[in-house]
Design an enzyme around this catalytic site. Sequence first.
Site, short mmCIF file in Angstrom:
data_model
loop_
_atom_site.label_atom_id
_atom_site.label_comp_id
_atom_site.label_asym_id
_atom_site.label_seq_id
_atom_site.Cartn_x
_atom_site.Cartn_y
_atom_site.Cartn_z
N PRO A 140 5.50 12.68 25.72
CA PRO A 140 4.80 11.50 26.61
C PRO A 140 3.63 11.19 26.29
O PRO A 140 2.41 11.88 26.44
CB PRO A 140 4.52 12.30 27.69
CG PRO A 140 5.10 13.97 26.97
CD PRO A 140 5.21 13.43 25.28
N GLU A 141 3.38 9.35 26.51
CA GLU A 141 2.04 9.46 26.37
C GLU A 141 1.21 9.28 27.77
O GLU A 141 1.93 8.96 28.84
CB GLU A 141 1.11 7.86 25.72
CG GLU A 141 2.13 8.37 24.14
CD GLU A 141 1.95 7.23 23.07
OE1 GLU A 141 1.34 6.36 23.02
OE2 GLU A 141 3.14 7.36 22.26
#
Length: 285
Positions: free
Chosen positions: A2-3
Amino acid sequence: MPELPEVETVRRGLQPFLEGRQFERVDVRRTGLRWPFPERMAERLTGARVVSLARRSKYMLAHLDRGETLLIHLGMSGRVAVSDRVEDSWSEVIIDFQKHDHVVFFVAGGPFIAFNDPRRFGAMDLWPTATVGAHPLLARIGPEPLGNGFSPAVLAGALAGRRSAVKSVLLDQRTVAGLGNIYVCEALWRARISPLVRAADLDDKQIAILAGEIRSVLTDAIAAGGSSLRDYRQVDGELGYFQHDFAVYGKEGAQCPRSGCSGTVLREVQGGRSTFHCPACQGGA
DNA sequence: CGATGCCCCTGAGAGC
DNA sequence: TGCTCTCAGGGGCATC
């Protein structure tokens, strides 16, 4: 995994289930993830009320009414799921845990929320809210790209003198908060800048375009609920769908989607990580 | 100080 | 079916 857009999507999904709510019970099912959990974590969380759920870079920050903040990082494969089931009291309930459910938060009068992380690169910590910005994991992180502290001038300052490739410099969280491999590749493509060029060699006009494209790609990705490649889901189990809008990430061998460009997307390795770009419209090093 | 690898860990997919 | 190999949204840390 996840960014920034994925973490922000998770935060928004969790907010209505957490803000103003109390943890009735917290099951801590192993001693740690990337690092050991803080001392007596379950005890310190049980009975605490979440005042607000914030985000800094790729960290979620649950500010508690006891003067502490719970930091949560999803690592590469971390996922958060809100249960369909709701109970007035969870104290006696036996749950059918999923494999890799490491920490489960039971909300009083609400659902339970499971943190699941197969690779265990995620992290949690508790820290005094008043000084959470000084937490060792947060202290050196750069400006929030969607906040007021980010601008072409700020980005120019962060890139000045950096002799490494701009791709690597943007992955460095001290430059800008929250970018990862996907959105760096996509932002550079949108800005028509080669990932291979030295950061210090960009001119002010390019940097201004890049700053704008970083914001636009993140904004677009948040609107799409993030990108789902393997592990990532929104908290209700829905997939994000920004992966359908990738121009270059994971597109090795495909034709560049830019109108008028007939180049082919290349993959190469920089700093041990895949970089995707179109040499025809982004140029070389 | 800055840049470069290594490493933490599981699982999915490809190739044989 | 099953083995082996490669690769994966991160990022701290040792080393040069």
